[in-house]
Design an enzyme around this catalytic site. Structure first.
Site, PDB file in Angstrom:
ATOM      1  N   ARG A 127       0.822  -1.228   0.000  1.00  0.00           N
ATOM      2  CA  ARG A 127       0.000   0.000   0.000  1.00  0.00           C
ATOM      3  C   ARG A 127       0.851   1.272   0.000  1.00  0.00           C
ATOM      4  O   ARG A 127       0.408   2.324   0.438  1.00  0.00           O
ATOM      5  CB  ARG A 127      -0.963   0.004   1.182  1.00  0.00           C
ATOM      6  CG  ARG A 127      -1.982  -1.104   1.110  1.00  0.00           C
ATOM      7  CD  ARG A 127      -2.989  -1.029   2.219  1.00  0.00           C
ATOM      8  NE  ARG A 127      -3.964  -2.109   2.096  1.00  0.00           N
ATOM      9  CZ  ARG A 127      -4.910  -2.372   2.997  1.00  0.00           C
ATOM     10  NH1 ARG A 127      -5.013  -1.624   4.081  1.00  0.00           N
ATOM     11  NH2 ARG A 127      -5.746  -3.374   2.809  1.00  0.00           N
ATOM     12  N   LYS A 149       4.482  11.203 -11.287  1.00  0.00           N
ATOM     13  CA  LYS A 149       3.649  10.356 -12.151  1.00  0.00           C
ATOM     14  C   LYS A 149       4.315   8.988 -12.304  1.00  0.00           C
ATOM     15  O   LYS A 149       5.491   8.902 -12.644  1.00  0.00           O
ATOM     16  CB  LYS A 149       3.484  10.976 -13.538  1.00  0.00           C
ATOM     17  CG  LYS A 149       2.523  12.121 -13.627  1.00  0.00           C
ATOM     18  CD  LYS A 149       2.371  12.510 -15.098  1.00  0.00           C
ATOM     19  CE  LYS A 149       1.488  13.696 -15.289  1.00  0.00           C
ATOM     20  NZ  LYS A 149       1.372  14.058 -16.720  1.00  0.00           N
ATOM     21  N   GLU A 191      12.478  17.818 -24.340  1.00  0.00           N
ATOM     22  CA  GLU A 191      11.713  18.220 -23.160  1.00  0.00           C
ATOM     23  C   GLU A 191      12.274  19.507 -22.558  1.00  0.00           C
ATOM     24  O   GLU A 191      11.527  20.339 -22.048  1.00  0.00           O
ATOM     25  CB  GLU A 191      11.731  17.094 -22.118  1.00  0.00           C
ATOM     26  CG  GLU A 191      10.995  15.836 -22.540  1.00  0.00           C
ATOM     27  CD  GLU A 191       9.481  16.018 -22.575  1.00  0.00           C
ATOM     28  OE1 GLU A 191       8.974  17.009 -22.004  1.00  0.00           O
ATOM     29  OE2 GLU A 191       8.800  15.169 -23.180  1.00  0.00           O
ATOM     30  N   LYS A 251       9.463  22.748 -14.136  1.00  0.00           N
ATOM     31  CA  LYS A 251       8.483  21.679 -13.940  1.00  0.00           C
ATOM     32  C   LYS A 251       8.162  21.523 -12.462  1.00  0.00           C
ATOM     33  O   LYS A 251       7.012  21.290 -12.085  1.00  0.00           O
ATOM     34  CB  LYS A 251       9.001  20.364 -14.522  1.00  0.00           C
ATOM     35  CG  LYS A 251       7.953  19.259 -14.412  1.00  0.00           C
ATOM     36  CD  LYS A 251       8.256  18.052 -15.244  1.00  0.00           C
ATOM     37  CE  LYS A 251       7.121  17.034 -15.142  1.00  0.00           C
ATOM     38  NZ  LYS A 251       7.361  15.815 -15.929  1.00  0.00           N
ATOM     39  N   GLU A 261      -2.421  17.525 -11.838  1.00  0.00           N
ATOM     40  CA  GLU A 261      -2.659  17.805 -13.256  1.00  0.00           C
ATOM     41  C   GLU A 261      -4.121  18.174 -13.533  1.00  0.00           C
ATOM     42  O   GLU A 261      -4.789  17.597 -14.375  1.00  0.00           O
ATOM     43  CB  GLU A 261      -2.256  16.606 -14.124  1.00  0.00           C
ATOM     44  CG  GLU A 261      -2.017  16.969 -15.567  1.00  0.00           C
ATOM     45  CD  GLU A 261      -1.361  15.853 -16.358  1.00  0.00           C
ATOM     46  OE1 GLU A 261      -1.022  16.118 -17.517  1.00  0.00           O
ATOM     47  OE2 GLU A 261      -1.189  14.747 -15.817  1.00  0.00           O
ATOM     48  N   ARG A 265      -0.556  22.105 -14.728  1.00  0.00           N
ATOM     49  CA  ARG A 265       0.429  21.069 -15.054  1.00  0.00           C
ATOM     50  C   ARG A 265       0.256  20.544 -16.475  1.00  0.00           C
ATOM     51  O   ARG A 265       1.181  19.964 -17.043  1.00  0.00           O
ATOM     52  CB  ARG A 265       0.343  19.919 -14.040  1.00  0.00           C
ATOM     53  CG  ARG A 265       1.496  18.930 -14.190  1.00  0.00           C
ATOM     54  CD  ARG A 265       1.586  17.968 -13.031  1.00  0.00           C
ATOM     55  NE  ARG A 265       2.630  16.973 -13.258  1.00  0.00           N
ATOM     56  CZ  ARG A 265       2.952  16.014 -12.404  1.00  0.00           C
ATOM     57  NH1 ARG A 265       2.328  15.927 -11.242  1.00  0.00           N
ATOM     58  NH2 ARG A 265       3.908  15.144 -12.693  1.00  0.00           N
ATOM     59  N   ASN A 269       2.642  19.407 -21.107  1.00  0.00           N
ATOM     60  CA  ASN A 269       2.279  18.480 -22.179  1.00  0.00           C
ATOM     61  C   ASN A 269       2.281  19.158 -23.546  1.00  0.00           C
ATOM     62  O   ASN A 269       1.741  18.609 -24.511  1.00  0.00           O
ATOM     63  CB  ASN A 269       0.899  17.866 -21.919  1.00  0.00           C
ATOM     64  CG  ASN A 269       0.927  16.858 -20.786  1.00  0.00           C
ATOM     65  OD1 ASN A 269       1.793  15.990 -20.753  1.00  0.00           O
ATOM     66  ND2 ASN A 269       0.014  16.986 -19.853  1.00  0.00           N
ATOM     67  N   HIS A 272       2.718  17.156 -26.703  1.00  0.00           N
ATOM     68  CA  HIS A 272       2.461  15.755 -26.381  1.00  0.00           C
ATOM     69  C   HIS A 272       1.160  15.230 -26.953  1.00  0.00           C
ATOM     70  O   HIS A 272       1.037  14.029 -27.196  1.00  0.00           O
ATOM     71  CB  HIS A 272       2.463  15.558 -24.859  1.00  0.00           C
ATOM     72  CG  HIS A 272       3.836  15.567 -24.258  1.00  0.00           C
ATOM     73  ND1 HIS A 272       4.684  16.656 -24.362  1.00  0.00           N
ATOM     74  CD2 HIS A 272       4.520  14.626 -23.552  1.00  0.00           C
ATOM     75  CE1 HIS A 272       5.820  16.389 -23.740  1.00  0.00           C
ATOM     76  NE2 HIS A 272       5.755  15.162 -23.243  1.00  0.00           N
ATOM     77  N   HIS A 276       2.313  12.238 -28.810  1.00  0.00           N
ATOM     78  CA  HIS A 276       2.004  10.897 -28.315  1.00  0.00           C
ATOM     79  C   HIS A 276       1.314  10.068 -29.384  1.00  0.00           C
ATOM     80  O   HIS A 276       1.535   8.851 -29.485  1.00  0.00           O
ATOM     81  CB  HIS A 276       1.112  10.995 -27.075  1.00  0.00           C
ATOM     82  CG  HIS A 276       1.882  11.085 -25.798  1.00  0.00           C
ATOM     83  ND1 HIS A 276       1.333  11.479 -24.604  1.00  0.00           N
ATOM     84  CD2 HIS A 276       3.197  10.839 -25.522  1.00  0.00           C
ATOM     85  CE1 HIS A 276       2.247  11.470 -23.651  1.00  0.00           C
ATOM     86  NE2 HIS A 276       3.398  11.087 -24.187  1.00  0.00           N
ATOM     87  N   HIS A 288      10.628   9.007 -27.753  1.00  0.00           N
ATOM     88  CA  HIS A 288       9.578   9.894 -27.229  1.00  0.00           C
ATOM     89  C   HIS A 288       9.866  11.358 -27.551  1.00  0.00           C
ATOM     90  O   HIS A 288       9.007  12.078 -28.067  1.00  0.00           O
ATOM     91  CB  HIS A 288       9.468   9.696 -25.712  1.00  0.00           C
ATOM     92  CG  HIS A 288       8.602  10.713 -25.025  1.00  0.00           C
ATOM     93  ND1 HIS A 288       7.220  10.658 -25.054  1.00  0.00           N
ATOM     94  CD2 HIS A 288       8.915  11.813 -24.301  1.00  0.00           C
ATOM     95  CE1 HIS A 288       6.723  11.667 -24.369  1.00  0.00           C
ATOM     96  NE2 HIS A 288       7.735  12.380 -23.902  1.00  0.00           N
TER      97      HIS A 288
END
Length: 1616
Positions: A127, A149, A191, A251, A261, A265, A269, A272, A276, A288
């Site tokens: 957990r 993330k 990035e 960031k 997000e 946030r 992206n 992206h 993506h 990427h």
């Protein structure tokens, strides 16, 4: 521990991000001290572990005395595949196995995959346990490790299962980057650039200007842990750490404000959303960051399209990304060369974007930049699909209308000519110059990049990128570092200017040279006169490929000066090139221009004027007696003095397009910053072209205003000399195309010329621009129906009324910005005009399409062009006695003409358009007739035309009727009556597409009511009148239908439609029914049963699942629309859904379909009481041209009989299924069922259930008894269940098979095709055969690999072997007469020697005079017949068909090199393809003449050399070489080798080149094609081998070769 200096960054209120160099000891100490634990677990991958795991182990071991904690390590496989549910479970099992508890601390050492995976493990194990991020890639350092993330991938997408789980520490050890490949570093820089672009312009500017320094920071490994402390840290290390920490800081700040997000946030992206989607298609080939880089540019273009972001910002972003070796477009060679790139359709990308965590419902969210360093909103912005699609589309369509912004007032981008000159002058000058209004385009980017490579200047940006600050190098230039070539793309200005610039480079070491090169077109554009002049002056310049063109190798210190002679009749840029560099020559230059008329004098004057501004005065000599200016220029030695500021004029050539739109639409446009005082010759266009055409022109020194006459009232120009403004001639051409009024007095042409003639002269140089622009205008105007004539130095254009120009034209732009923008002017008046290659405008006006909409006020749509699949065209139809014509009906805009012409072509029939027949009879157009006489009169006249067409063209024609033909009862009666004789086909297209088309179409009168209402009224009438339906499948299946990896949901290409048209119309007419050939007696046939509720997700696997089978069964009763997956109980799929499924399947396979609706009582899921629904589905199948319909004999006789009467050339499988186990094969009830089924069907199918093995023997005896009757029909007899599997093995007709990829078996006991073949062999029903290759030498042949792989894949027991002999010996004779002989391939030198041993030859083998395949056949008396075939020609033919460029369907001319045996097959293949002229070259002409005599029906022209000219005829678009690769050379001076000139690939359309040589893989011919040929596709000898081998395999086995697995194995063996 040694001293360490770290830079800490705060996130979420904690300074948990620590940045520095060589931090491993610091990391271990910090973790132990701040995160006490009983167990530390480091998880990494094998790549990183090999580099760094030992160091961590040593550090932890060294602290064992101070801590009792355990240190464990777990290593996973590298790559995205580990980031999965399985990968997560393996780590968790390791932790549990080692009794890890909740106090465990996990360290994630690696890139983004490790960080995401391990972070998710930490988030869920016990957990949640503490973890530490130790990223080792730049991408992970600045992106994935920061923010908490964590996630894993699923088959449905990336990062869809995960959690937010913040690490306790993030350690950024920049020393790890020293072992990072350069590509991975660039990957991370994407990035970094992204973060600066959205947040900090100052940081972005630093990234722009310091790329070389930043790269240097990782390319020089530190020694002795340099950089661990501030004192030992180099400036490069300081810079690198600053860049990384700065990006992380942004960031971290954003994450601190918006951890989960919810808004802010989302900004990280940027790039992206689209990136993506690109990554989902291209992974793992593209990284990427590379995909995000392209995504950033595309999303910036979306912002520009919305009018929010300037082109300056887009240009800066593009330049910055390029500086770090990142791709910025989908056309980047790194992307375009990938096989998966063909799947990057707009539709596919939009579909992928639907599954994005940022989205709210169906709205797509994109981060919109407002400027560099800021975003439009503090969150992602909702953007509609049509805006995204417009950016992604490769083509554009201008919607005609009146510009809504009229009167328009705008400025065009900076002049390309002045921008390039200013860049070069400022770079060569001394001091600093601020350039204003610089053109941000491909051309100027190329020039800047080249000057940076030559180390000639420093560039910085001010005013948000509006001002370029050039720090001049005073002429100091150096050879590019590491021998790097300077790539110039298709930038002609840069190529010509830099040729001379490179002679100014200073010598640094012996042997150094500068190489400049370009794309394929640039390598065709001439530069010879300039090189000749420089060589004559002492410069050392070598051509590296074709003579007179790039690439060039240029020695430094080579411009001597003094007297230089230059031929200037081709390009003024040659003159400007020498003028601009002349002050830096060793001696003062006197430049004398020779060769007659100097072209484009205004551009030379522009250069001289600009040189004066930069401090160098050029003197043009005059004739002492007459005062006439001479073509002699004196340039003193000196150094340019940079002015503090230089304002670049707007581009006058570009200004012609908005001014021309005003002219053609009758509106007003003012262009600022261009007037009578302009340096540019094209500024005269308004006064000298538009004013004589009837426009009102007001021109001041700095502005030009044009008001066009009323639409359609432009005047022809008569004669116009455009030599001073050659680039503007394209704009003049498109206006002349619609100029129908007579010229002004005094401008008319004499000699009987038409009054609508515009004769443009003085533009001969336009043939050697980005393309042959004169030919381009002639060819593309012809598509609109505009007549032209080519002149020596120009062309004539004959104007036509706008209403008479053809609509819906697709304009090929030749990758030429001027062509695209000129025809967009015509598109503003002509509906449906599509401009292909829309991105070519980036050369001079990157935001042209956006400005058209935002500044001019014309709507622009994106257009996705069809992708041409590589497939073979259908073979010719067989003769049929009836040949009853086919009639096409359907809504206007449904594609009747398009489909009809294709159908007529494939059938060999004539196409007739009812509208054309109407106009010919009544001598007026349909629209005009209706306007004059009204609709009732038109309908009566239309019926008379229909009667005449059916009467006079009742055989061998395809007749296309108007959409409203069904409106009158009399016409409907005629059509229904005709269905008794021939086919009436309803062409169906999605109504939304029809509405879109009709909203733009003007050739026919408007309906006067909503189109959808017309559609609803006519649909029942179309159904009433037609006997067949053809779905013109141009859209895509719904999103919920699932995604496929090969783009199978994309609308099919023209060729796939052509293939389906061929199958459909050949089938329904009976010319060539698409039935399974293996149904004939003595053969075995199979079908695979598709058990999907929705077949679209399985479309990518169709070829694999159908390997070996003869047909595909679509279990309609199992179909269920995705929208109905949750519905329980009784279910009947809709006809429309079933139709969609059939149509989707049609575009993946040509195998016959079996349409099965199995009822519940007979083992299916279709309701037993839904007979009406079942027969509606059956009739739909027949109308769709489905080949086999499975009809249960339990249905009512009347319905079955009615269906039989309508089936046409489809066949009925009359079936009965008994699941009770009480149907005995030796009883009378089964005979009764058989007789009933035989009466109804073309094929009988009876299925029972086996209770014992003996039931299979009883079945076998039953079949033998029934088949003995004279009226026997093929029978499928099967026992279900495990006990009945033997019956499936022994059944010979359409045995149902399953496949491992299917979700379930269609029936109990079903076997796969491979399993049945294995069983047949074991039962002695499929004896092993021996196959051979005869020839010598054959030791390295790929044929054994090819055929043995295919045998293995299909479970066939055969063996293919080599039999090498010196001649056709008794050993070969024994092999081919052996009882176990299965077939043979024959290669050199036995292809003719083997023929006497054979009993018969195929017509193909006879015509070619050679045999490469032996097929043993059995005569009716059981004796052996050896049949000789030739598949070489089929291999060549198929390879050519598959590889032909998009625009070529029947090649006009081809070239065969060599006259040996293979040449025979090549000539035969080309003749069968319909090639009109075949050039044949052979060193020994007599051998070539022998071949000509062997093929009297083919038009063969023997040529004496490979330098083909227009006198020889059309340039070949197919080239086949049959000579050894070693016998050819690209060196024209090579001895004993055939020189291959670049002119072989002169065909502007491109083409396909086939080299039959197997070795080497890259032959000289293929290499030349790849480097020189534009749009030329290459075919290697192995590819031909594969294609002919597939056909051989089919001849021997009757089975389609499993191409995918075979090709993979062969290529692997070939490369070994």
């Amino acid at each position: 521990m040694a001293s360490v200096d770290v830079r800490k960054v705060s996130i979420l209120g904690k300074e948990s991000i620590h940045c520095g160099f060589h931090l491993i000891p610091y990391i271990v100490q910090t973790v132990i001290e701040t995160l006490p634990s009983s167990t530390y677990v480091l998880i990494t991958d094998t790549n990183v572990g090999n580099l760094h795991l030992h160091a961590f182990q040593v550090e932890f071991d060294s602290r064992k005395a101070s801590t009792p904690a355990r240190f464990l390590a777990y290593v996973v496989a590298p790559g995205e595949t580990s980031k999965s549910r399985e990968g997560k479970a393996e780590i968790e099992d390791f932790l549990l196995l080692n009794k890890c508890t909740r106090d465990t601390v996990i360290l994630a050492l690696g890139g983004g995959v490790i960080g995401d995976l391990v972070g998710f493990v930490a988030a869920t194990f016990m957990r949640g346990v503490r973890f530490v991020q130790i990223p080792t890639t730049l991408l992970a350092m600045v992106d994935s490790s920061v923010g908490g993330k964590t996630a894993i991938d699923t088959p449905h997408g990336k990062n869809l299962i995960g959690a937010f789980w913040q690490p306790e520490h993030i350690f950024i050890d920049a020393a790890f980057l020293e072992t990072l490949p350069a590509r991975e570093f660039s990957n991370g820089m994407a990035e970094v650039i992204k973060t600066a672009a959205i947040w900090n312009e100052t940081e972005f500017a630093a990234l722009e200007s310091r790329a070389a320094e930043i790269f240097a920071a990782i390319q020089t490994p530190s020694v002795n842990f340099a950089g661990r402390t501030e004192l030992t840290r180099s400036p490069a290390q300081q810079l690198l750490l600053s860049v990384i920490a700065g990006s992380i800081g942004v960031k971290a700040h954003i994450v601190t404000i918006d951890e989960r997000e919810t808004g802010l946030r989302n900004l990280v992206n940027f790039g992206h959303t689209i990136g993506h989607a690109i990554e989902a298609v291209l992974t793992p080939a593209m990284l990427h960051g590379e995909c995000v880089s392209v995504g950033m540019i595309l999303e910036a273009e979306v912002a520009r399209q919305l009018g929010i972001l300037s082109q300056v910002a887009v240009g800066r972003l593009t330049r910055c990304l390029k500086a770090y070796n990142l791709p910025v477009s989908l056309s980047d060679p790194r992307i375009a060369s990938l096989p998966a790139a063909s799947l990057l359709s707009v539709t596919r990308l939009l579909d992928i974007m639907k599954v994005d965590k940022k989205n709210n419902g169906t709205q797509k969210k994109i981060v919109i930049l407002s400027r560099i360093g800021a975003t439009y909103e503090q969150k992602a912005t909702s953007v509609s699909d049509n805006i995204i699609a417009k950016t992604l589309s490769e083509a554009a369509k201008v919607i005609p209308g009146i510009p809504s912004k009229s009167p328009i007032r705008m400025a065009t981008p900076g002049s390309k000519s002045i921008s390039n000159r200013a860049l070069l002058l400022a770079a060569l000058g001394t001091g600093t110059c601020r350039l204003k209004n610089l053109l941000h385009s491909d051309d100027t980017q190329v020039m800047m990049n080249a000057l940076v490579e030559l180390q000639g200047a420093k560039f910085d940006w001010e005013d948000g990128g509006e001002t370029l600050v050039v720090s001049g190098g005073a002429g100091a230039l150096a050879v590019p570092r590491d021998g790097k070539e300077i790539y110039l793309g298709n930038a002609g200005t840069a190529a010509r200017f830099l040729t001379t610039v490179c002679t100014l480079v200073q010598t640094q070491s012996a042997g150094q040279r500068t190489v400049i090169t370009g794309n394929a077109r640039m390598k065709q554009r001439p530069i010879g006169p300039l090189v000749d002049a420089l060589r004559a002056n002492g410069s050392s310049i070598d051509y590296l490929e074709g003579h007179g063109c790039l690439p060039l190798s240029i020695a430094p210190a080579g411009l001597k000066g003094a007297h230089i002679q230059l031929a200037a009749s081709v390009s003024s840029q040659y003159v400007s090139s020498i003028l601009l560099c002349a002050p830096y020559a060793a001696e003062p230059v006197t430049l004398e221009l020779t060769g007659g008329q100097v072209i484009s004098q205004p551009y030379i004057d522009m250069t001289i004027a600009m040189m004066k501004t930069f401090g160098i005065v050029v003197v043009r000599e005059k004739d002492a007696h007459t005062g006439k200016l001479l073509d002699v220029y004196r340039i003193p030695k000196g150094v340019y003095k940079n002015p503090a500021e230089y304002n670049i004029e707007s581009d006058a050539s570009s200004a012609t397009y908005p001014l021309a739109i005003a002219a053609i639409t009758g509106t007003t446009c003012t262009i600022t910053n261009i007037g009578s005082a302009s340096l540019q010759g094209d500024a005269r266009f308004a006064k000298e072209v538009l004013e004589p055409m009837g426009c009102k022109v007001v021109q001041t020194e700095t502005e030009t205003t044009v008001t066009g006459p009323p639409a359609g009232q432009l005047r022809a120009l008569g004669l116009v000399d455009m030599e001073p403004m050659t680039d503007a001639f394209l704009t003049a051409c498109v206006l002349a195309a619609v100029a129908t009024q007579p010229p002004l007095e005094g401008r008319s042409l004499t000699g009987g010329s038409r009054v609508n003639t515009t004769r443009i002269i003085g533009i001969a140089n336009q043939r050697v621009k980005e393309c042959n622009r004169i030919k381009a205008m002639i060819d593309e105007l012809a598509k609109f129906g505009v007549e032209t004539s080519e002149l020596d130095d120009g062309l004539e254009v004959y104007g036509k009324p706008i209403s008479e120009l053809k609509e819906g034209v697709s304009v090929h732009c030749y990758d030429d910005h001027r062509v695209a923008m000129a025809f967009s002017v015509l598109g503003s008046a002509i509906k449906g005009t599509i401009l292909e290659e829309k991105r070519c405008v980036e050369k001079t006006w990157p935001n042209w399409w956006d400005d058209l909409e935002n500044k001019i006020g014309l709507e622009v749509e994106g257009v996705e062009l069809p992708f041409l699949h590589d497939i073979a065209s259908a073979s010719r139809p067989t003769e049929d006695a009836s040949r009853a014509s086919v009639v096409l009906i359907g809504m206007r805009g449904s594609g009747k003409t398009f489909i009809g012409e294709l159908a007529a072509s494939t059938l060999g029939w004539q196409f007739v358009d009812a509208d054309a027949a109407f106009e010919q009879k009544h001598q007026t157009g349909v629209r005009e007739f209706v306007q004059k006489n009204g609709w009732p009169a038109f309908r009566n006249a239309e019926i008379e035309i229909l009667r005449e067409l059916l009467s006079e063209n009742g055989s061998g024609h395809v007749i296309s009727l108007g959409g409203g033909i069904v409106e009158t009862p009399a016409a409907r009666d005629l059509l229904k009556e005709y269905t008794k004789k021939g086919a009436v086909v309803h062409i169906i297209r999605d109504i939304d597409e029809v509405i879109g088309y009709l909203g733009e179409e003007t050739a026919r009168p408007a309906y006067g009511e909503p189109i959808f209402d017309v559609f609803k009224r006519r649909v029942p009438w179309f159904a009433e009148c037609c006997s067949y339906e053809f779905v013109n499948y141009t859209g895509v299946l719904s999103a919920s239908d699932g995604l496929t990896s090969d783009g199978s949901k994309i609308a099919p290409s023209l060729l796939s439609i052509r293939d389906e048209v061929s199958r459909f119309f050949n089938h329904i007419t009976g010319q060539q029914p698409n039935l399974a050939p293996n149904l004939k007696k003595g053969n075995r046939s199979y079908f695979v049963c598709l058990t999907y509720p929705d077949i679209t997700p399985a479309l990518t696997h169709v070829q694999e699942m159908t390997a070996g089978v003869d047909a595909i069964e679509l279990r309609v009763d199992l179909l269920r629309s995705p929208q109905d997956f949750d519905k329980l109980g009784r279910y009947i799929p809709s006809t429309s859904y079933v139709t969609d499924q059939v149509v989707a399947l049609r575009h993946k396979t040509n195998l016959p379909l079996i349409f099965t609706v199995r009822t519940t009582s007979q083992g299916g899921q279709f309701p037993d009481d839904a007979e009406k629904d079942a027969f509606e589905l059956f009739l739909a199948a027949i109308r769709l041209g489905v080949e086999y319909i499975d009809v249960e004999i339990s249905w009512s006789e009347n319905n079955i009989r009615d269906l039989i009467s309508r089936k046409g050339h489809s066949q009925i499988i009359a079936s009965w299924h008994d699941w009770s186990g009480n149907l005995h094969w030796d009883g009378k009830p089964v005979e009764a069922k058989y007789r009933l089924a035989r009466d109804y069907g073309d094929i009988v199918k009876i299925v029972s259930k086996a209770n014992s093995l003996e039931d299979n023997f009883a079945l076998h005896q039953f079949v033998a008894r029934m088949q003995a009757a004279s009226d026997a029909k093929p029978i499928i007899a099967i026992n279900m269940g495990v006990e009945g599997q033997m019956s499936r093995i022994l059944n010979s007709t359409f045995s149902p098979v399953t496949h491992p990829l299917l979700p379930s078996k269609a029936a109990p006991g079903q076997l796969s095709f491979t399993q049945i073949q294995t069983a047949l062999h074991l039962l002695g029903q499929l004896p092993a055969k021996k196959f051979f290759l005869f020839g010598t030498p054959i030791a390295h042949s790929m044929s054994p690999t090819l055929h043995n792989t295919a045998f293995e894949a299909l479970g066939l027991p055969h063996k293919y072997e080599l039999l090498e002999t010196a001649a056709v010996t008794e050993e070969i004779k024994a092999a081919i007469t052996s009882p176990d002989f299965g077939g043979a391939s024959v290669t050199i030198p036995f292809k003719r020697d083997i023929m006497p041993l054979l009993d018969a030859l195929s017509p193909d083998a006879e015509a070619i005079g050679a045999v490469n395949t032996i097929v043993p056949q059995q005569r009716e008396d059981g004796s052996l017949l050896l049949y000789g075939e030739n598949t070489d020609w089929r291999g060549i033919s198929q390879s050519v068909r598959r590889s032909l460029p998009q625009g070529i369907f029947t090649p006009e001319a081809a070239l065969v090199i060599g006259a040996g045996g293979t040449s025979r097959a090549a000539i035969y293949a080309l003749w069968k393809l319909g090639v009109q002229t075949i050039y044949l070259f052979n060193r020994t002409r007599a051998s070539a003449e022998t071949l000509v005599a062997a093929f009297p029906e083919a038009k063969i022209k023997v040529v004496d050399n490979l330098h083909l000219t227009l006198d020889d005829g059309p340039a070949p678009t197919v080239i086949v070489s049959t000579v050894p690769a070693s016998a050819t050379s690209l060196d024209q001076f090579a001895e004993d080798a055939l020189y291959l000139p670049p002119s072989l690939f002169a065909a502007p359309t491109g083409g396909v080149v086939v080299d039959m040589a197997y070795k080497p893989a890259e032959t000289p011919l293929l290499s030349l094609a790849a480097n020189v040929g534009k749009n030329w596709r290459t075919v290697k000898g192995v590819e031909v081998l594969l294609e002919q081998g597939y056909h051989q395999f089919h001849l021997w086995t009757g089975r389609h070769c499993p191409k995918n697995v075979v090709a993979e194995r062969v290529w692997k063996a070939y490369a070994a």
